[in-house]
Design a protein around this motif. Structure first.
Motif, PDB file in Angstrom:
ATOM      1  N   TRP A   1       0.883  -1.184   0.000  1.00  0.00           N
ATOM      2  CA  TRP A   1       0.000   0.000   0.000  1.00  0.00           C
ATOM      3  C   TRP A   1       0.912   1.223   0.000  1.00  0.00           C
ATOM      4  O   TRP A   1       1.630   1.478   0.971  1.00  0.00           O
ATOM      5  CB  TRP A   1      -0.891  -0.016   1.237  1.00  0.00           C
TER       6      TRP A   1
ATOM      7  N   LEU B   1       1.333   5.429  -0.626  1.00  0.00           N
ATOM      8  CA  LEU B   1       0.624   6.705  -0.622  1.00  0.00           C
ATOM      9  C   LEU B   1       1.543   7.804  -1.142  1.00  0.00           C
ATOM     10  O   LEU B   1       2.727   7.839  -0.805  1.00  0.00           O
ATOM     11  CB  LEU B   1       0.141   7.051   0.789  1.00  0.00           C
TER      12      LEU B   1
ATOM     13  N   THR C   1       3.212   5.851  -4.333  1.00  0.00           N
ATOM     14  CA  THR C   1       2.586   5.332  -5.551  1.00  0.00           C
ATOM     15  C   THR C   1       3.582   5.267  -6.705  1.00  0.00           C
ATOM     16  O   THR C   1       3.491   4.377  -7.545  1.00  0.00           O
ATOM     17  CB  THR C   1       1.370   6.179  -5.961  1.00  0.00           C
TER      18      THR C   1
ATOM     19  N   ILE D   1      -2.298  -1.449  -3.480  1.00  0.00           N
ATOM     20  CA  ILE D   1      -3.107  -0.232  -3.522  1.00  0.00           C
ATOM     21  C   ILE D   1      -2.174   0.954  -3.718  1.00  0.00           C
ATOM     22  O   ILE D   1      -1.211   1.124  -2.956  1.00  0.00           O
ATOM     23  CB  ILE D   1      -3.917  -0.041  -2.225  1.00  0.00           C
TER      24      ILE D   1
ATOM     25  N   ASP E   1      -2.457   4.920  -3.717  1.00  0.00           N
ATOM     26  CA  ASP E   1      -3.463   5.804  -3.115  1.00  0.00           C
ATOM     27  C   ASP E   1      -2.917   7.227  -3.050  1.00  0.00           C
ATOM     28  O   ASP E   1      -1.932   7.490  -2.359  1.00  0.00           O
ATOM     29  CB  ASP E   1      -3.751   5.261  -1.706  1.00  0.00           C
TER      30      ASP E   1
ATOM     31  N   ILE F   1      -6.503   4.597  -6.160  1.00  0.00           N
ATOM     32  CA  ILE F   1      -7.482   5.423  -5.459  1.00  0.00           C
ATOM     33  C   ILE F   1      -7.101   6.888  -5.614  1.00  0.00           C
ATOM     34  O   ILE F   1      -5.933   7.262  -5.435  1.00  0.00           O
ATOM     35  CB  ILE F   1      -7.559   5.074  -3.951  1.00  0.00           C
TER      36      ILE F   1
ATOM     37  N   SER G   1      -4.971  11.648  -0.245  1.00  0.00           N
ATOM     38  CA  SER G   1      -5.160  10.202  -0.174  1.00  0.00           C
ATOM     39  C   SER G   1      -6.506   9.879   0.455  1.00  0.00           C
ATOM     40  O   SER G   1      -7.124  10.707   1.145  1.00  0.00           O
ATOM     41  CB  SER G   1      -4.028   9.501   0.586  1.00  0.00           C
ATOM     42  N   SER G   2      -6.950   8.666   0.239  1.00  0.00           N
ATOM     43  CA  SER G   2      -8.265   8.257   0.737  1.00  0.00           C
ATOM     44  C   SER G   2      -8.327   8.261   2.256  1.00  0.00           C
ATOM     45  O   SER G   2      -9.407   8.418   2.836  1.00  0.00           O
ATOM     46  CB  SER G   2      -8.601   6.851   0.218  1.00  0.00           C
TER      47      SER G   2
ATOM     48  N   VAL H   1     -15.273   3.705   1.326  1.00  0.00           N
ATOM     49  CA  VAL H   1     -13.856   3.444   1.060  1.00  0.00           C
ATOM     50  C   VAL H   1     -13.339   2.350   1.990  1.00  0.00           C
ATOM     51  O   VAL H   1     -12.631   1.427   1.564  1.00  0.00           O
ATOM     52  CB  VAL H   1     -13.025   4.732   1.245  1.00  0.00           C
TER      53      VAL H   1
ATOM     54  N   ILE I   1     -11.683  -1.124   0.610  1.00  0.00           N
ATOM     55  CA  ILE I   1     -10.284  -1.443   0.880  1.00  0.00           C
ATOM     56  C   ILE I   1     -10.169  -2.726   1.702  1.00  0.00           C
ATOM     57  O   ILE I   1      -9.352  -3.608   1.392  1.00  0.00           O
ATOM     58  CB  ILE I   1      -9.603  -0.266   1.607  1.00  0.00           C
TER      59      ILE I   1
END
Length: 536
Positions: free
Chosen positions: A211, A213, A217, A235, A237, A441, A475-476, A484, A488
């Motif tokens: 994951w 962020l 990413t 992910i 994000d 995301i 970010s989410s 969300v 997730i």
């Protein structure tokens, strides 16, 4: 004129070259509470990896410093690795702060792992126990502070751009003289290989669950492109455009939604006049935004005294920039703006200090800024030799965003004149079919990483899906949304992707009056994000 310096490209198919060096097992043990603070069940560990992946026969190693938040539910389904951005943000400290909330988001069945970046430039008392690459640009804190304090916003004065260009040349020279031997060893492609080395050392199923962020990413897109067959679940994000990160003179697309995020402060304020101090009478959102622009322009030429402190263009704009990371800052921000606009500044300084998270720049903040210089500039392949040749870049940044256009002028000018290149830079096209598809995301009101980047990067990864989040913040995680959360957690539990075109709404708008009695899981993540953002 732009020039492209030759960058070494290592064969990306050589999986054997990424295995951990020596004993692959990670020795886990108690964490030093002064380095990693958490309310979760955590352990820390070290792993030796190759210092230079382009020299696989070398005995030189780097000790990665890791933290693991244990799965709340057993048996564990494996490990998820995290990168919280920067580049250069501390992995261990951020996961320590966010671990309990992230355990809920991942369904509770996974161990959560993060490691600190390859580059650290802190005094020994702030360093961990393992080896980090000694990348630095100065010999002492005084010189480092002086260097970083010169990094102003491009519109802060009529002479700021010229000073920033010259300071960029100075910084580039200082860093080259101090760290020429190590400045090529901290690039993103090497960190992608570090991720795979950690996966190998965990001795689970050999697959990466990740994951990332923000900058994480770009790291994620890089590792997924280099090792698509090793991706289980991923992910990305708050998505950066990795093409521009590596191969453009500035991250133009990154700021394409910034003005929308800035305007969102005022439209949200007007929608909740009883909870937003800035909303007065029948002022429209456009009128409030213009009043703040007038304030910014006023303090540019006539800074405002707050006791013994001087609030100028750089301070005010910096506070607003920070506040765009999450709407949890907005009630305090609009309180400060109202005080400044009305001239009722008697109690403004304590509000400013609370917003800033203290009265001084933290060591973590300095580390991240140096990390951005060292990592991003070494990864970037574009160099510009003359100030006049860089001015079109500045002009494009200003046209991209009225508010954010001058925020990144300094780092872009440093990178343009950087004298070190990463020994490996991923030079592919970010077109890949991963073992299992990636979930992207993006928030509609993210001022730092626009939704369009999520779609642009997703288009290169076969069968990937973009989840839109209709909310503000970076970010989410910055948007309280049960939708969300469910998507997730379901993705981590069984790999199910949302249907293309899925849009999640926020559970509550900005300026919502959430009392302590009504706290929920999103308040916990907001508390952690406040601390993480202030460290960066």
């Amino acid at each position: 004129m732009f020039s492209i310096r030759p960058i070494f490209q290592f064969p990306f198919f050589a999986a054997a070259s990424v295995s951990s060096h020596g004993n692959p097992k990670i020795q886990w043990g108690p964490c030093n509470a002064t380095e990693v603070n958490s309310t979760a069940s955590i352990v820390c560990g070290n792993l030796n990896v190759l210092l230079d992946y382009t020299e696989p026969s070398s005995n030189a190693t780097l000790t990665l410093q890791l933290v693991r938040v244990s799965a709340e539910l057993q048996p564990s389904k494996g490990s998820i690795l995290f990168n919280f951005g920067g580049p250069g943000a501390t992995g261990r400290g951020s996961l320590g702060l966010l671990g309990p909330a992230l355990s809920a988001f991942t369904g509770g069945y996974y161990d959560l792992i993060a490691f600190d970046p390859r580059v650290v430039d802190n005094p020994p008392k702030y360093r961990g126990t393992g080896n980090t690459i000694p990348f630095s640009c100065t010999d002492n804190d005084v010189d480092k502070n002086n260097m970083l304090n010169e990094l102003k916003f491009g519109n802060s004065s009529d002479v700021a751009l010229g000073r920033l260009w010259t300071q960029g040349a100075i910084n580039s020279d200082l860093c080259f003289q101090k760290s020429n031997a190590t400045g090529s060893l901290i690039g993103t492609a090497f960190v992608a290989r570090d991720l795979i080395s950690v996966v190998d050392a965990l001795d689970e199923d050999g697959m990466l669950r990740y994951w990332g962020l923000s900058y994480g990413t770009t790291l994620g897109a890089t590792v997924a492109s280099m090792f698509p067959e090793r991706i289980d679940k991923m992910i990305l994000d708050g998505v950066q455009n990795p093409h521009q990160y590596y191969h453009s003179a500035a991250d133009f697309e990154e700021w394409s939604s910034s003005d929308k995020g800035f305007s969102g402060i005022f439209s949200s304020c007007v929608a909740a006049p009883d909870l937003c101090p800035l909303a007065r009478g029948k002022a429209t959102a456009a009128e409030l935004e213009q009043a703040v622009w007038n304030l910014i322009n006023t303090v540019k030429f006539h800074p405002t005294p707050l006791g013994s402190f001087m609030l100028d263009y750089n301070v005010l704009k910096g506070i607003i920039v920070q506040s765009m990371y999450g709407t949890f800052y907005w009630p305090l921000l609009t309180t400060l703006l109202d005080m400044l606009i009305t001239g009722n500044t008697k109690d403004a300084l304590p509000v400013l200090i609370e917003l800033a998270g203290g009265t001084s720049v933290t060591e973590e903040s300095k580390q991240v800024l140096l990390g951005v210089m060292g990592i991003h500039c070494a990864d970037r392949t574009v160099r510009v030799s003359k100030f006049e040749d860089f001015l079109p870049v500045v002009d494009q940044l200003y046209k991209t965003s009225k508010f954010f256009g001058d925020v990144t002028s300094a780092i872009s000018m440093i990178c343009a004149q950087w004298k070190m290149s990463a020994k490996e830079v991923y030079k592919g096209d970010f077109q890949a079919k991963t073992k299992k598809p990636v979930l992207f995301i993006g928030n509609t009101g993210d001022g730092f990483t626009p939704l369009v980047s999520a779609y642009n990067v997703s288009s290169g990864f076969k069968d990937s899906v973009v989840l839109e989040v209709n909310g503000y913040g970076h970010s989410s995680l910055a948007v309280p949304s049960t939708c969300v959360f469910n998507i997730i957690s379901t993705y981590w539990l069984n790999g199910t992707l949302p249907k293309p075109g899925t849009v999640c709404q926020a559970d509550r708008p900005p300026f919502s009056n959430t009392s302590l009695a009504k706290r929920d899981k999103f308040e916990d993540i907001s508390d952690g994000l406040r601390k993480v953002f202030r460290r960066t």
